[in-house]
Design a protein around this motif. Structure first.
Motif: not given
Length: 132
Positions: A85-86, A92-93, A100-102, A111-113
């Motif tokens: 996940t990270q 993506l980042y 917000r897009e992710i 918050q979790s992202v």
């Protein structure tokens, strides 16, 4: 026209001036305010640089980056220690997506992202610095 002057001690004084002088004072205040706003966001002026001295001194804090295969291997090794996940979110980042897009793509909370990316970034840097 009345012009107000506010002093640091909190007192305010009004002075009666002609319209022409009042216009000059108001224009001057607007220009000063605009300059202050520019300095808030652009606090360093290239015009103020001497182009020598401490501003261009050597900085031994950071090692010179090399683009060798060894450096690439170190980066891959550090990245492999992150969770799937990270890794996905950091990719993506790094490709320009906002948090917000992710979150929208992964149907997760902002918050979790945010926490996942920050934890992944810290873990990546820690491992990268430890790798010889």
């Amino acid at each position: 026209m009345k012009i107000k002057y506010a002093f640091l001690d909190g007192t305010v004084t009004e002075v009666e001036v002609s319209d022409e002088i009042g216009a000059v004072i108001i224009d001057s205040r607007k220009a000063e305010h605009a300059q202050d706003e520019r300095h808030r966001y652009h606090c360093y002026s290239y015009d103020a640089i001497d182009y020598e001295g401490e501003e261009y001194g050597a900085c031994d804090e950071y090692a010179v980056e090399d683009d060798s295969a060894e450096q690439t291997a170190r980066i891959r090794e550090a990245f492999s220690h992150l969770t799937a996940t990270q890794q996905r979110r950091l990719r993506l980042y790094a490709n320009g997506k906002t948090l917000r897009e992710i979150a929208a793509i992964e149907e997760a909370s902002f918050q979790s992202v945010s926490e996942s990316i920050e934890a992944g970034r810290k873990k990546f840097l820690k491992i990268l610095r430890q790798t010889p």
